[in-house]
Design an enzyme around this catalytic site. Structure first.
Site, PDB file in Angstrom:
ATOM      1  N   ARG A  10      92.138 116.965 -11.795  1.00  0.00           N
ATOM      2  CA  ARG A  10      90.615 116.841 -10.449  1.00  0.00           C
ATOM      3  C   ARG A  10      90.463 118.171 -10.371  1.00  0.00           C
ATOM      4  NH1 ARG A  10      90.514 113.854  -4.846  1.00  0.00           N
ATOM      5  NH2 ARG A  10      88.339 113.883  -4.543  1.00  0.00           N
ATOM      6  N   HIS A  11      89.358 118.441  -9.945  1.00  0.00           N
ATOM      7  CA  HIS A  11      88.830 119.975  -9.255  1.00  0.00           C
ATOM      8  C   HIS A  11      89.121 119.746  -7.649  1.00  0.00           C
ATOM      9  CE1 HIS A  11      86.523 117.119  -6.700  1.00  0.00           C
ATOM     10  NE2 HIS A  11      85.806 116.633  -7.426  1.00  0.00           N
ATOM     11  N   ARG A  59      81.992 122.066  -8.212  1.00  0.00           N
ATOM     12  CA  ARG A  59      83.348 121.762  -8.412  1.00  0.00           C
ATOM     13  C   ARG A  59      84.671 121.864  -8.766  1.00  0.00           C
ATOM     14  NH1 ARG A  59      80.059 116.769  -6.737  1.00  0.00           N
ATOM     15  NH2 ARG A  59      81.123 114.726  -7.940  1.00  0.00           N
ATOM     16  N   GLU A  81      82.102 113.462 -13.623  1.00  0.00           N
ATOM     17  CA  GLU A  81      82.204 112.127 -13.044  1.00  0.00           C
ATOM     18  C   GLU A  81      81.288 110.570 -13.055  1.00  0.00           C
ATOM     19  OE1 GLU A  81      84.373 110.077 -11.047  1.00  0.00           O
ATOM     20  OE2 GLU A  81      84.768 111.509  -9.334  1.00  0.00           O
ATOM     21  N   HIS A 144      87.109 114.551 -12.400  1.00  0.00           N
ATOM     22  CA  HIS A 144      86.730 114.137 -11.431  1.00  0.00           C
ATOM     23  C   HIS A 144      88.105 113.170 -11.396  1.00  0.00           C
ATOM     24  CE1 HIS A 144      83.099 116.868 -11.160  1.00  0.00           C
ATOM     25  NE2 HIS A 144      83.568 116.402 -11.755  1.00  0.00           N
TER      26      HIS A 144
END
Length: 195
Positions: A10-11, A59, A81, A144
């Site tokens: 995940r970011h 992001r 996402e 995400h």
């Protein structure tokens, strides 16, 4: 039988993460804390030598760029996402308070939870299955939370009702293997991103 390993993470954090807001496709940047976190992350072997790919959202892209060791980042929109549609920018607490029974029913739909104007986890799962079916070599993918949860559902058969079968640490890398027919299996989860 096809077996292509990949790592998924995940970011790093954004201010919307800190506020508990649903980000979805809203293109929020990393927070200063997120930038610092991503700069401190180092991919473990063997993923440190794999090609890097990212969601197009800034992001995730920025996180992929800051990960060590540094390397070029390809973009793949299938890693984006899940869209939360009209609910983006709101917290789940606020949606529960204002949405009443309608929001409760949506939450109880599990894989078919479908925000108005958005995308369901099942739709996200299909998109990620299609992505994994195209892998021909190992990659590190930055994506995400909701997308990774959909991939976990794909790998485990989880219907997204109740607790997930595995607790994911969002500051770690998660290793999977892409197989024939868009199937995905877990290799190992919660592998630290050494600082």
């Amino acid at each position: 039988m096809r077996a292509v390993p990949f790592a998924l993470l995940r970011h790093a954090p954004t201010t919307w993460n800190a506020d508990g807001r649903l980000q979805g496709l809203t293109d929020t940047p990393l927070s200063p804390e997120g930038e610092r976190a991503a700069r401190s992350w180092r991919l473990p072997a063997p993923a440190d030598a794999w090609k890097r790919v990212s969601s197009p959202l800034q992001r995730a892209r920025r996180t992929a760029e800051l990960l060590r060791p540094s390397m070029p980042v390809a973009i793949d929109s299938r890693l984006r996402e899940m869209s939360f549609g009209l609910w983006e920018g709101f917290t789940v607490k606020a949606l529960r308070a204002s949405g009443g029974e309608a929001f409760a029913a949506a939450e109880a739909a599990g894989l078919d939870f479908h925000p108005p104007g958005g995308e369901s986890p099942r739709m996200t799962m299909v998109r990620l299955s299609l992505w994994s079916s195209t892998l021909t070599e190992p990659v590190v993918a930055v994506s995400h939370k909701a997308a990774i949860r959909a991939l976990l559902a794909l790998a485990t058969g989880w219907n997204m009702l109740g607790r997930p079968p595995h607790k994911l640490d969002w500051k770690c890398a998660h290793f999977f293997v892409a197989q024939d027919g868009g199937r995905v299996v877990i290799e190992r989860l919660n592998v630290p991103l050494a600082g």
